[in-house]
Design an enzyme around this catalytic site. Sequence first.
Site, PDB file in Angstrom:
ATOM      1  N   GLU A  37     -73.195   3.820  30.109  1.00  0.00           N
ATOM      2  CA  GLU A  37     -72.751   5.202  29.959  1.00  0.00           C
ATOM      3  C   GLU A  37     -71.841   5.566  31.137  1.00  0.00           C
ATOM      4  O   GLU A  37     -72.224   5.397  32.292  1.00  0.00           O
ATOM      5  CB  GLU A  37     -73.950   6.157  29.914  1.00  0.00           C
ATOM      6  CG  GLU A  37     -73.587   7.629  29.859  1.00  0.00           C
ATOM      7  CD  GLU A  37     -72.656   7.973  28.701  1.00  0.00           C
ATOM      8  OE1 GLU A  37     -71.555   8.484  28.976  1.00  0.00           O
ATOM      9  OE2 GLU A  37     -73.021   7.706  27.535  1.00  0.00           O
ATOM     10  N   CYS A  45     -74.819  16.376  23.214  1.00  0.00           N
ATOM     11  CA  CYS A  45     -75.839  17.363  22.874  1.00  0.00           C
ATOM     12  C   CYS A  45     -76.533  17.919  24.103  1.00  0.00           C
ATOM     13  O   CYS A  45     -76.663  19.135  24.275  1.00  0.00           O
ATOM     14  CB  CYS A  45     -76.864  16.759  21.923  1.00  0.00           C
ATOM     15  SG  CYS A  45     -78.174  17.903  21.451  1.00  0.00           S
ATOM     16  N   CYS A  50     -75.481  21.081  22.159  1.00  0.00           N
ATOM     17  CA  CYS A  50     -76.584  21.882  21.629  1.00  0.00           C
ATOM     18  C   CYS A  50     -77.426  22.579  22.690  1.00  0.00           C
ATOM     19  O   CYS A  50     -77.695  23.775  22.594  1.00  0.00           O
ATOM     20  CB  CYS A  50     -77.521  21.010  20.787  1.00  0.00           C
ATOM     21  SG  CYS A  50     -76.782  19.575  20.017  1.00  0.00           S
ATOM     22  N   LYS A  53     -75.513  25.147  25.022  1.00  0.00           N
ATOM     23  CA  LYS A  53     -75.016  26.191  24.122  1.00  0.00           C
ATOM     24  C   LYS A  53     -76.126  27.156  23.750  1.00  0.00           C
ATOM     25  O   LYS A  53     -75.937  28.382  23.799  1.00  0.00           O
ATOM     26  CB  LYS A  53     -74.441  25.549  22.856  1.00  0.00           C
ATOM     27  CG  LYS A  53     -74.071  26.537  21.760  1.00  0.00           C
ATOM     28  CD  LYS A  53     -73.800  25.801  20.470  1.00  0.00           C
ATOM     29  CE  LYS A  53     -75.070  25.198  19.896  1.00  0.00           C
ATOM     30  NZ  LYS A  53     -74.823  24.405  18.668  1.00  0.00           N
ATOM     31  N   GLY A 177     -62.885  27.553  13.189  1.00  0.00           N
ATOM     32  CA  GLY A 177     -63.682  28.191  12.150  1.00  0.00           C
ATOM     33  C   GLY A 177     -64.987  27.494  11.853  1.00  0.00           C
ATOM     34  O   GLY A 177     -65.605  27.745  10.820  1.00  0.00           O
ATOM     35  N   TYR A 179     -68.882  25.618  13.470  1.00  0.00           N
ATOM     36  CA  TYR A 179     -70.062  25.979  14.256  1.00  0.00           C
ATOM     37  C   TYR A 179     -69.679  26.483  15.648  1.00  0.00           C
ATOM     38  O   TYR A 179     -70.071  27.564  16.077  1.00  0.00           O
ATOM     39  CB  TYR A 179     -70.946  24.747  14.503  1.00  0.00           C
ATOM     40  CG  TYR A 179     -71.738  24.183  13.382  1.00  0.00           C
ATOM     41  CD1 TYR A 179     -73.126  24.199  13.428  1.00  0.00           C
ATOM     42  CD2 TYR A 179     -71.139  23.549  12.298  1.00  0.00           C
ATOM     43  CE1 TYR A 179     -73.893  23.610  12.430  1.00  0.00           C
ATOM     44  CE2 TYR A 179     -71.888  22.971  11.289  1.00  0.00           C
ATOM     45  CZ  TYR A 179     -73.260  23.011  11.364  1.00  0.00           C
ATOM     46  OH  TYR A 179     -74.009  22.429  10.373  1.00  0.00           O
ATOM     47  N   ILE A 180     -68.959  25.624  16.377  1.00  0.00           N
ATOM     48  CA  ILE A 180     -68.722  25.878  17.793  1.00  0.00           C
ATOM     49  C   ILE A 180     -67.903  27.144  17.991  1.00  0.00           C
ATOM     50  O   ILE A 180     -68.161  27.929  18.909  1.00  0.00           O
ATOM     51  CB  ILE A 180     -68.044  24.657  18.442  1.00  0.00           C
ATOM     52  CG1 ILE A 180     -68.968  23.435  18.340  1.00  0.00           C
ATOM     53  CG2 ILE A 180     -67.700  24.929  19.899  1.00  0.00           C
ATOM     54  CD1 ILE A 180     -68.324  22.126  18.748  1.00  0.00           C
ATOM     55  N   GLU A 183     -70.078  30.247  17.315  1.00  0.00           N
ATOM     56  CA  GLU A 183     -71.126  30.339  18.326  1.00  0.00           C
ATOM     57  C   GLU A 183     -70.558  30.838  19.656  1.00  0.00           C
ATOM     58  O   GLU A 183     -71.132  31.731  20.296  1.00  0.00           O
ATOM     59  CB  GLU A 183     -71.805  28.978  18.505  1.00  0.00           C
ATOM     60  CG  GLU A 183     -72.669  28.600  17.319  1.00  0.00           C
ATOM     61  CD  GLU A 183     -73.138  27.160  17.342  1.00  0.00           C
ATOM     62  OE1 GLU A 183     -74.142  26.861  16.672  1.00  0.00           O
ATOM     63  OE2 GLU A 183     -72.508  26.321  18.015  1.00  0.00           O
ATOM     64  N   ARG A 200     -57.311  29.673  11.011  1.00  0.00           N
ATOM     65  CA  ARG A 200     -56.095  29.518  10.209  1.00  0.00           C
ATOM     66  C   ARG A 200     -56.301  29.793   8.726  1.00  0.00           C
ATOM     67  O   ARG A 200     -55.325  29.940   7.990  1.00  0.00           O
ATOM     68  CB  ARG A 200     -55.522  28.118  10.395  1.00  0.00           C
ATOM     69  CG  ARG A 200     -56.451  26.991   9.963  1.00  0.00           C
ATOM     70  CD  ARG A 200     -55.940  25.639  10.434  1.00  0.00           C
ATOM     71  NE  ARG A 200     -56.853  24.557  10.115  1.00  0.00           N
ATOM     72  CZ  ARG A 200     -56.811  23.850   9.001  1.00  0.00           C
ATOM     73  NH1 ARG A 200     -55.906  24.106   8.076  1.00  0.00           N
ATOM     74  NH2 ARG A 200     -57.680  22.878   8.801  1.00  0.00           N
ATOM     75  N   GLY A 264     -62.699  21.261  15.924  1.00  0.00           N
ATOM     76  CA  GLY A 264     -63.274  20.027  15.419  1.00  0.00           C
ATOM     77  C   GLY A 264     -63.453  18.975  16.494  1.00  0.00           C
ATOM     78  O   GLY A 264     -62.980  19.104  17.626  1.00  0.00           O
ATOM     79  N   HIS A 438     -97.528  38.235   6.710  1.00  0.00           N
ATOM     80  CA  HIS A 438     -97.063  39.622   6.813  1.00  0.00           C
ATOM     81  C   HIS A 438     -97.485  40.242   8.141  1.00  0.00           C
ATOM     82  O   HIS A 438     -98.612  40.011   8.595  1.00  0.00           O
ATOM     83  CB  HIS A 438     -97.655  40.438   5.653  1.00  0.00           C
ATOM     84  CG  HIS A 438     -97.176  41.845   5.605  1.00  0.00           C
ATOM     85  ND1 HIS A 438     -95.909  42.170   5.191  1.00  0.00           N
ATOM     86  CD2 HIS A 438     -97.799  43.010   5.933  1.00  0.00           C
ATOM     87  CE1 HIS A 438     -95.771  43.487   5.250  1.00  0.00           C
ATOM     88  NE2 HIS A 438     -96.909  44.016   5.702  1.00  0.00           N
ATOM     89  N   GLU A 443     -91.417  35.914   5.148  1.00  0.00           N
ATOM     90  CA  GLU A 443     -92.175  36.077   3.908  1.00  0.00           C
ATOM     91  C   GLU A 443     -91.272  36.442   2.733  1.00  0.00           C
ATOM     92  O   GLU A 443     -91.647  36.250   1.567  1.00  0.00           O
ATOM     93  CB  GLU A 443     -93.263  37.134   4.073  1.00  0.00           C
ATOM     94  CG  GLU A 443     -92.753  38.557   4.232  1.00  0.00           C
ATOM     95  CD  GLU A 443     -93.874  39.576   4.351  1.00  0.00           C
ATOM     96  OE1 GLU A 443     -94.777  39.550   3.497  1.00  0.00           O
ATOM     97  OE2 GLU A 443     -93.840  40.384   5.299  1.00  0.00           O
TER      98      GLU A 443
END
Length: 452
Positions: A37, A45, A50, A53, A177, A179-180, A183, A200, A264, A438, A443
């Site tokens: 890495e 993430c 994730c 965020k 447009g 998720y990111i 958010e 767009r 994206g 409840h 519910e």
Amino acid sequence: MNNRTYDFDLFVIGAGSGGVRASRMAAAEGAKVAVAEGRFLGGTCVNVGCVPKKLFVYGAHYHEDFEDAKGYGWTVDGVSFDWPTLRDNKTREIERLNGIYENLLKNAGVELIAGYAALVDQHTIAVGDKRYTAERILVAPGSKAFVPDFPGSEHAITSDEAFYLETFPKKVIVVGGGYIAVEFAGIFAGLGAETVLSYRRDLFLRGFDGDIRETLRDEMLKKHINLNFNSTISKIEKLSDGQLQVTWQDGSTENADTVMYATGRVPNTKGLGLEQAGVALADNGAIKVDDNFQTSVPNIYALGDVIDRFQLTPVALAEAMALVRYLYKGQPVVMDYSNIATAVFSQPNIGTVGLTEEQARGQYSNVVIYKTGFRHMKHTLSGRDERVFMKLVVDGDSDRVLGCHMVGPDAGEITQGLAIALKAGATKAIFDQTIGIHPTAAEEFVTMRTPA
């Protein structure tokens, strides 16, 4: 296994969610494993996705919590927000998680190699000046944020940089447009920035249920987020005072402190030496794999975002476990990508699983829709004008529930339980027979009786 012809039985490129899980599980089966890495443990993430965020979403919601408290008899004076405190506390938490990932790998007996890895050939990996050989190689480097090339695009940031901004912007333009985008528009607005969301097309979250998209649009407008649909930036210029001047496609201009692109993510395959090793790629750079995650080179495998099926952390984890069971236990790979539940941590949240109404009508001849909208119980005293929306999509012939969709507080938490019901093939009759808890918002999913 333990073939001493090679340095390792399995060499994993990328210590993100999928890479770490595969490394640990393979080592537990007795394989000699290394993982390389070059950036940070845990992947997107944990570090710039994730986890941070959602911490920011929590932070952004407090201004509404303080306002809502008044209806419950609390007096909250002198409220202020300090960006460095949130940013740095988040960073310390991420560093703690990095340490946990490191310990998990070491305790499993996995050799952790710091650096960017690239294939030399089908059995050889280079990390810096060192070379390693492996019987099998798993490529799991994830994906990276994509910013289109246009004049001034170098002045835009992505979500990666947004987590570490030196100063908090007074005004921000978020482009995208998905998720990111939605958010971060909620995060910036909640923390006090004047926020514009530019997309767009005519409505964000393409592919989600239409009612969900429209409900979130209406709720975001209540939060004073300027939704700029059917808009495109043609250029960005940096002014002498440090502000950014955005020129829209229609020729109009607008200034902002920060422009963030959330347009994206693309498979992170550049510089990995895949082509010279003979690994076939799709046109978008994704690695082509078969049902067993095997690439065009028999001993090289790939999973997670880099194969561009579902860019979701739990999917990468499931793929990793399926691959290890296949390689070291001889079990067939069984990956069911249907009815994958997901949440969008917009404000309010979205939770969704199964088919949208639009998808269902394209596949079934008799689709029955149940939906409800109401003010959350909390806001009967707070006075906040925020609505909860819920929807069930049902096959009228078999009575099977095809989709569950929600906009509202804790939508992701609620939808997780519904996902089990959909996986089990629950019918609307079973939902109706289930006694609700409840008083809860959840519910309502078992009390909707009249088709829309």
